[in-house]
Design a protein around this motif. Structure first.
Motif, PDB file in Angstrom:
ATOM      1  N   GLN A   1      87.475  70.038  51.143  1.00  0.00           N
ATOM      2  CA  GLN A   1      86.082  70.443  50.290  1.00  0.00           C
ATOM      3  C   GLN A   1      84.828  70.772  51.015  1.00  0.00           C
ATOM      4  OE1 GLN A   1      84.409  67.470  47.564  1.00  0.00           O
ATOM      5  NE2 GLN A   1      85.420  65.718  48.936  1.00  0.00           N
ATOM      6  N   TRP A   2      84.913  70.055  52.378  1.00  0.00           N
ATOM      7  CA  TRP A   2      83.773  70.465  53.282  1.00  0.00           C
ATOM      8  C   TRP A   2      83.935  72.005  53.885  1.00  0.00           C
ATOM      9  CZ3 TRP A   2      85.759  65.597  52.537  1.00  0.00           C
ATOM     10  CH2 TRP A   2      84.722  64.616  52.158  1.00  0.00           C
ATOM     11  N   ASN A   3      85.025  72.456  53.870  1.00  0.00           N
ATOM     12  CA  ASN A   3      85.398  73.683  54.684  1.00  0.00           C
ATOM     13  C   ASN A   3      85.608  74.820  53.775  1.00  0.00           C
ATOM     14  OD1 ASN A   3      85.390  72.760  57.245  1.00  0.00           O
ATOM     15  ND2 ASN A   3      87.774  72.753  57.762  1.00  0.00           N
ATOM     16  N   ALA A   4      85.264  74.523  52.479  1.00  0.00           N
ATOM     17  CA  ALA A   4      85.592  75.662  51.403  1.00  0.00           C
ATOM     18  C   ALA A   4      84.262  76.014  50.881  1.00  0.00           C
ATOM     19  CB  ALA A   4      86.427  75.306  50.356  1.00  0.00           C
ATOM     20  N   LEU A   5      83.783  77.085  51.331  1.00  0.00           N
ATOM     21  CA  LEU A   5      82.381  77.907  50.859  1.00  0.00           C
ATOM     22  C   LEU A   5      82.287  78.761  49.879  1.00  0.00           C
ATOM     23  CD1 LEU A   5      81.969  76.057  53.693  1.00  0.00           C
ATOM     24  CD2 LEU A   5      80.100  77.633  53.963  1.00  0.00           C
ATOM     25  N   GLN A   6      81.355  78.747  49.011  1.00  0.00           N
ATOM     26  CA  GLN A   6      81.333  79.725  47.693  1.00  0.00           C
ATOM     27  C   GLN A   6      81.101  81.048  48.387  1.00  0.00           C
ATOM     28  OE1 GLN A   6      78.840  78.687  44.634  1.00  0.00           O
ATOM     29  NE2 GLN A   6      80.324  79.092  43.348  1.00  0.00           N
ATOM     30  N   ALA A   7      81.875  82.038  47.884  1.00  0.00           N
ATOM     31  CA  ALA A   7      81.720  83.504  48.192  1.00  0.00           C
ATOM     32  C   ALA A   7      81.806  84.142  46.882  1.00  0.00           C
ATOM     33  CB  ALA A   7      82.854  84.063  49.097  1.00  0.00           C
ATOM     34  N   GLY A   8      80.673  84.225  46.219  1.00  0.00           N
ATOM     35  CA  GLY A   8      80.871  84.879  44.702  1.00  0.00           C
ATOM     36  C   GLY A   8      81.611  84.148  43.739  1.00  0.00           C
ATOM     37  N   ALA A   9      82.483  84.737  43.284  1.00  0.00           N
ATOM     38  CA  ALA A   9      83.322  84.067  42.266  1.00  0.00           C
ATOM     39  C   ALA A   9      84.533  83.456  42.895  1.00  0.00           C
ATOM     40  CB  ALA A   9      83.900  84.962  41.327  1.00  0.00           C
ATOM     41  N   THR A  10      84.650  83.348  44.355  1.00  0.00           N
ATOM     42  CA  THR A  10      85.879  82.641  44.861  1.00  0.00           C
ATOM     43  C   THR A  10      85.224  81.764  46.027  1.00  0.00           C
ATOM     44  OG1 THR A  10      86.123  84.302  46.500  1.00  0.00           O
ATOM     45  CG2 THR A  10      87.307  84.615  44.401  1.00  0.00           C
ATOM     46  N   PHE A  11      86.203  81.099  46.802  1.00  0.00           N
ATOM     47  CA  PHE A  11      85.805  80.669  47.867  1.00  0.00           C
ATOM     48  C   PHE A  11      86.680  80.873  49.187  1.00  0.00           C
ATOM     49  CE2 PHE A  11      84.352  77.947  44.581  1.00  0.00           C
ATOM     50  CZ  PHE A  11      83.420  76.896  45.006  1.00  0.00           C
ATOM     51  N   LYS A  12      85.815  80.730  50.189  1.00  0.00           N
ATOM     52  CA  LYS A  12      86.412  81.204  51.525  1.00  0.00           C
ATOM     53  C   LYS A  12      86.674  79.884  52.512  1.00  0.00           C
ATOM     54  CE  LYS A  12      85.511  86.011  51.915  1.00  0.00           C
ATOM     55  NZ  LYS A  12      84.903  87.185  52.576  1.00  0.00           N
ATOM     56  N   LEU A  13      87.523  79.730  53.598  1.00  0.00           N
ATOM     57  CA  LEU A  13      87.805  78.628  54.125  1.00  0.00           C
ATOM     58  C   LEU A  13      87.305  78.918  55.497  1.00  0.00           C
ATOM     59  CD1 LEU A  13      91.334  77.965  53.072  1.00  0.00           C
ATOM     60  CD2 LEU A  13      89.211  76.787  52.529  1.00  0.00           C
ATOM     61  N   VAL A  14      86.200  78.275  56.027  1.00  0.00           N
ATOM     62  CA  VAL A  14      85.631  78.141  57.287  1.00  0.00           C
ATOM     63  C   VAL A  14      86.353  77.239  58.129  1.00  0.00           C
ATOM     64  CG1 VAL A  14      83.541  78.819  56.280  1.00  0.00           C
ATOM     65  CG2 VAL A  14      83.986  76.465  56.927  1.00  0.00           C
ATOM     66  N   ASP A  15      86.152  77.254  59.727  1.00  0.00           N
ATOM     67  CA  ASP A  15      86.654  76.484  60.888  1.00  0.00           C
ATOM     68  C   ASP A  15      88.083  76.460  60.727  1.00  0.00           C
ATOM     69  OD1 ASP A  15      83.791  76.009  61.120  1.00  0.00           O
ATOM     70  OD2 ASP A  15      83.717  74.054  60.318  1.00  0.00           O
ATOM     71  N   PRO A  16      88.779  77.516  60.745  1.00  0.00           N
ATOM     72  CA  PRO A  16      90.352  77.598  61.042  1.00  0.00           C
ATOM     73  C   PRO A  16      90.816  76.956  62.167  1.00  0.00           C
ATOM     74  CG  PRO A  16      89.581  79.611  61.320  1.00  0.00           C
ATOM     75  CD  PRO A  16      88.345  78.957  61.024  1.00  0.00           C
ATOM     76  N   ASP A  17      91.770  76.225  62.010  1.00  0.00           N
ATOM     77  CA  ASP A  17      92.594  75.414  63.185  1.00  0.00           C
ATOM     78  C   ASP A  17      93.408  76.858  63.414  1.00  0.00           C
ATOM     79  OD1 ASP A  17      91.302  73.272  63.227  1.00  0.00           O
ATOM     80  OD2 ASP A  17      92.975  72.124  62.798  1.00  0.00           O
ATOM     81  N   GLY A  18      94.075  77.487  62.701  1.00  0.00           N
ATOM     82  CA  GLY A  18      94.954  78.573  62.938  1.00  0.00           C
ATOM     83  C   GLY A  18      96.333  78.081  63.528  1.00  0.00           C
ATOM     84  N   LEU A  19      97.639  78.254  62.856  1.00  0.00           N
ATOM     85  CA  LEU A  19      98.990  78.124  63.236  1.00  0.00           C
ATOM     86  C   LEU A  19      99.776  79.235  62.852  1.00  0.00           C
ATOM     87  CD1 LEU A  19      99.057  74.304  62.471  1.00  0.00           C
ATOM     88  CD2 LEU A  19      98.604  75.255  64.909  1.00  0.00           C
ATOM     89  N   ARG A  20     100.807  79.217  63.367  1.00  0.00           N
ATOM     90  CA  ARG A  20     101.993  80.015  62.809  1.00  0.00           C
ATOM     91  C   ARG A  20     102.863  79.030  62.331  1.00  0.00           C
ATOM     92  NH1 ARG A  20     105.166  82.222  66.732  1.00  0.00           N
ATOM     93  NH2 ARG A  20     104.191  81.449  68.326  1.00  0.00           N
ATOM     94  N   ALA A  21     103.019  78.995  61.001  1.00  0.00           N
ATOM     95  CA  ALA A  21     103.776  77.457  60.483  1.00  0.00           C
ATOM     96  C   ALA A  21     104.259  78.046  59.135  1.00  0.00           C
ATOM     97  CB  ALA A  21     102.981  76.454  60.320  1.00  0.00           C
ATOM     98  N   GLU A  22     105.037  77.300  58.441  1.00  0.00           N
ATOM     99  CA  GLU A  22     105.376  77.304  57.203  1.00  0.00           C
ATOM    100  C   GLU A  22     104.048  77.177  56.264  1.00  0.00           C
ATOM    101  OE1 GLU A  22     108.623  74.702  56.459  1.00  0.00           O
ATOM    102  OE2 GLU A  22     107.404  72.881  57.345  1.00  0.00           O
ATOM    103  N   ALA A  23     104.232  77.942  55.331  1.00  0.00           N
ATOM    104  CA  ALA A  23     102.860  77.703  54.254  1.00  0.00           C
ATOM    105  C   ALA A  23     102.504  76.352  53.702  1.00  0.00           C
ATOM    106  CB  ALA A  23     103.043  78.751  53.167  1.00  0.00           C
ATOM    107  N   GLU A  24     103.759  75.519  53.598  1.00  0.00           N
ATOM    108  CA  GLU A  24     103.684  74.371  53.054  1.00  0.00           C
ATOM    109  C   GLU A  24     102.771  73.321  53.925  1.00  0.00           C
ATOM    110  OE1 GLU A  24     107.757  75.876  51.502  1.00  0.00           O
ATOM    111  OE2 GLU A  24     106.556  76.099  53.370  1.00  0.00           O
ATOM    112  N   TYR A  25     102.592  73.660  55.327  1.00  0.00           N
ATOM    113  CA  TYR A  25     101.700  73.041  55.946  1.00  0.00           C
ATOM    114  C   TYR A  25     100.263  72.756  55.441  1.00  0.00           C
ATOM    115  CZ  TYR A  25      99.000  71.318  59.812  1.00  0.00           C
ATOM    116  OH  TYR A  25      98.103  70.691  60.640  1.00  0.00           O
ATOM    117  N   ASP A  26      99.687  73.848  55.175  1.00  0.00           N
ATOM    118  CA  ASP A  26      98.463  73.992  54.295  1.00  0.00           C
ATOM    119  C   ASP A  26      98.109  72.988  53.488  1.00  0.00           C
ATOM    120  OD1 ASP A  26      96.861  75.366  56.138  1.00  0.00           O
ATOM    121  OD2 ASP A  26      97.027  77.148  55.069  1.00  0.00           O
ATOM    122  N   LEU A  27      99.327  73.122  52.434  1.00  0.00           N
ATOM    123  CA  LEU A  27      99.260  72.350  51.563  1.00  0.00           C
ATOM    124  C   LEU A  27      99.192  70.705  51.624  1.00  0.00           C
ATOM    125  CD1 LEU A  27     101.204  74.624  48.703  1.00  0.00           C
ATOM    126  CD2 LEU A  27      98.816  74.519  49.258  1.00  0.00           C
ATOM    127  N   GLY A  28     100.336  70.362  52.644  1.00  0.00           N
ATOM    128  CA  GLY A  28     100.311  69.143  52.991  1.00  0.00           C
ATOM    129  C   GLY A  28      99.111  68.283  53.810  1.00  0.00           C
TER     130      GLY A  28
END
Length: 301
Positions: free
Chosen positions: A201-228
């Protein structure tokens, strides 16, 4: 006047970069000149960079970020590469970057989910949707892979658990290691996507009606990693503590594998619990490890 937070100052000095602290005002003045920007109020929430408001020549608002050099020296353009890949979709727009000075000029966003104080059940779908906007093929990049991340987490968990005099049960560590081994073996370059890697929740910032994520670590991985990663957060929340149901809900929402989400959550919860214990961030460290202990008793999704 450049105001550097105590946390960032101490980190830089501890890692051997006291000169960077001394040079920072000159670095910022040089960026103001070269990029035709005016730097204003600094933020004190970060731990790895000087971050401040900026105004561009046309009056548009922006954010300037100057990264502390890496422990081994030099700077890292990893974050800039991730932001270029995201291209403003799910992450802030990158206006300018200078790898030599570790500087990024980015879109200025609104308040974080944490600052808004919204409840867990409202935050979770927002974070999931923000993550899914970032996922895209990333096979032709030099970003680290999910397999490499799993191997690193395994080493970190075993080493740190011993250094901290075993703050959670041995079976919990063994369980996390088994989950990490399965996620390492499951990595598939063809299926891998760009993932953020540190969603909360600290890395999710409001962008109009949605939210964007800051400070990405950035990996090439299965999408499940982010949800984990999301699954490790908020260990004191009753809905978050029901990790199996939450993993299934996430999987159904995004057409992904619940077991993979759950296993990444196990590994990230133990590793983050150890990190927060090591730096004295309590009670969250104890809460994460206590939840990990309880899950290790019946590890079935």
């Amino acid at each position: 006047m450049i105001e550097l937070s105590e946390v960032v100052r101490n980190r830089a000095i501890t890692e051997g970069h006291a000169q960077w602290v001394e040079d920072l005002p000159d670095i910022v003045r040089g960026l103001e000149r070269d990029w035709s920007i005016e730097v204003g109020r600094s933020f004190d929430e970060g731990t790895e960079a000087f971050v401040a408001e900026a105004q561009m020549a046309d009056g548009s608002p922006a954010v300037l970020k100057v990264l502390v050099p890496r422990r081994e020296g030099g700077v890292d353009d990893h974050e800039a590469r991730v932001l270029r890949l995201a291209d403003g979709d799910g992450c802030p727009i990158l206006f300018r970057d200078d790898p030599a000075r570790g500087a990024l000029l980015m879109e200025r966003l609104g308040p974080s989910l944490f600052a808004l104080g919204w409840p867990y059940e409202k935050r979770l779908p927002i974070l999931c949707d923000a993550a899914s906007r970032i996922w895209r093929p990333a096979t032709d990049t030099c970003l680290p892979t999910g397999a490499e991340k799993a191997a690193w987490l395994s080493e970190f968990i075993t080493t740190t658990w011993a250094e901290l005099d075993e703050p959670c049960a041995r079976r919990t560590v063994e369980h996390a290691m088994a989950c990490a081994e399965r996620r390492q073996a499951a990595h598939d370059d063809e299926r891998a996507v760009l993932v953020h890697g540190d969603i909360h929740q600290w890395n999710a910032l409001q962008a109009g009606a949605t939210f964007k994520l800051v400070d990405p670590d950035g990996l090439r991985a299965e999408a499940e990693y982010d949800l984990g990663v999301m699954l490790r957060e908020d260990p004191d929340e009753p809905l978050a503590a029901d990790t199996i149901s939450t993993a299934r809900w996430m999987a159904q929402r995004h057409g992904l594998d619940a077991t993979a989400i759950w296993e990444w959550g196990v590994v990230e919860r133990v590793s983050t619990g150890l990190v927060t214990t090591k730096i004295g961030l309590q009670p969250v460290g104890r809460q994460m490890l206590a939840l990990a202990d309880s899950i290790a008793v019946a590890p079935e999704v």
